[in-house]
Write a protein that holds these residues in place. Structure first.
Motif, mmCIF file in Angstrom:
data_model
loop_
_atom_site.group_PDB
_atom_site.id
_atom_site.type_symbol
_atom_site.label_atom_id
_atom_site.label_comp_id
_atom_site.label_asym_id
_atom_site.label_seq_id
_atom_site.Cartn_x
_atom_site.Cartn_y
_atom_site.Cartn_z
ATOM 1 N N SER A 112 -29.903 -38.699 0.548
ATOM 2 C CA SER A 112 -30.883 -37.704 0.995
ATOM 3 C C SER A 112 -31.880 -37.476 -0.122
ATOM 4 N N THR A 113 -33.156 -37.525 0.207
ATOM 5 C CA THR A 113 -34.212 -37.284 -0.765
ATOM 6 C C THR A 113 -34.947 -36.014 -0.385
ATOM 7 N N PHE A 114 -35.094 -35.110 -1.329
ATOM 8 C CA PHE A 114 -35.789 -33.856 -1.088
ATOM 9 C C PHE A 114 -37.021 -33.811 -1.976
ATOM 10 N N ASP A 115 -38.190 -33.634 -1.371
ATOM 11 C CA ASP A 115 -39.434 -33.577 -2.121
ATOM 12 C C ASP A 115 -39.818 -32.151 -2.497
ATOM 13 N N ASN A 116 -38.971 -31.204 -2.115
ATOM 14 C CA ASN A 116 -39.297 -29.815 -2.366
ATOM 15 C C ASN A 116 -38.016 -29.047 -2.630
ATOM 16 N N LEU A 117 -38.106 -27.753 -2.738
ATOM 17 C CA LEU A 117 -36.996 -26.864 -3.032
ATOM 18 C C LEU A 117 -35.943 -26.879 -1.922
ATOM 19 N N ILE A 118 -34.670 -26.845 -2.321
ATOM 20 C CA ILE A 118 -33.581 -26.651 -1.373
ATOM 21 C C ILE A 118 -33.203 -25.180 -1.444
ATOM 22 N N ASN A 119 -33.347 -24.469 -0.336
ATOM 23 C CA ASN A 119 -33.013 -23.058 -0.292
ATOM 24 C C ASN A 119 -31.651 -22.922 0.363
ATOM 25 N N ALA A 120 -30.619 -22.676 -0.462
ATOM 26 C CA ALA A 120 -29.251 -22.566 0.041
ATOM 27 C C ALA A 120 -28.758 -21.159 -0.251
#
Length: 188
Positions: A112-120
């Motif tokens: 999984s590639t995230f280009d922005n913030l992960i809000n968990a």
């Protein structure tokens, strides 16, 4: 049985042809079911060679619900301008924001590639016993080694209850005593 079918052309806008079945009573506006190719047939709209029971070469519009009893397979992009909801309480994608809510577990088989913030907001857990980020405090727990490839800047205190070791034979801080050992030069 008195059932009949009308075929005609509209003389009013919108112009076009029509097909209508009736139950035989000309004073009754009830219509009967219209069947197209009811035995082993395929119906094509915009195509001369339909490959499915209904094959449409073009866009399909439904003003209300499109009910699919089986599996829906899409060979291209799904454009859902009003958002997406699967069992509404389990998986939703909001129309305006694009935010995705998942009530259960999201299993990802590949990378999984995230280009922005992960809000968990409920924290993060990877294999739960190996890497966790606590919800309330934001504390990080890693059961294994944390490898940092580049320079790390820390703006606060490092709490290392198990001591600190850098290249283990070059710089150590003992856990119990706090004694510091430097194998090389200590520049102050």
């Amino acid at each position: 049985s008195g059932t009949y079918m009308d075929i005609g052309l509209s003389s009013n806008n919108p112009w076009g042809g029509w097909i209508q079945t009736h139950n035989g009573n000309v004073n009754d506006n009830n219509s009967e079911v219209l069947l197209l190719q009811p035995v082993r047939g395929k119906v094509g709209i915009g195509t001369n060679n339909p490959s499915k029971k209904l094959d449409v070469n073009g866009s399909i519009h439904s003003a209300t619900t499109l009910d699919v009893a089986g599996i829906a397979t899409f060979d291209s992009l799904i454009n859902a301008n009003s958002g997406i909801a699967v069992d509404t309480d389990k998986f939703t994608v909001a129309d305006a924001t694009g935010n995705t809510d998942i009530a259960g577990t999201l299993d990802v088989v590949g990378v999984s590639t995230f280009d922005n913030l992960i809000n968990a907001n409920l924290g993060i857990a990877v294999d739960t016993d190996k890497f966790t980020v606590a919800d309330g405090s934001g504390n990080i727990h890693s059961a294994g080694t944390l490898d940092v490839a580049n320079i790390t800047t820390l703006d606060s205190i490092i709490h290392a209850n198990g001591g600190i070791a850098v290249d283990t034979d070059k710089f150590t801080v003992a856990d119990a005593t706090g004694n510091t050992h430097t194998a090389g030069t200590l520049d102050v």
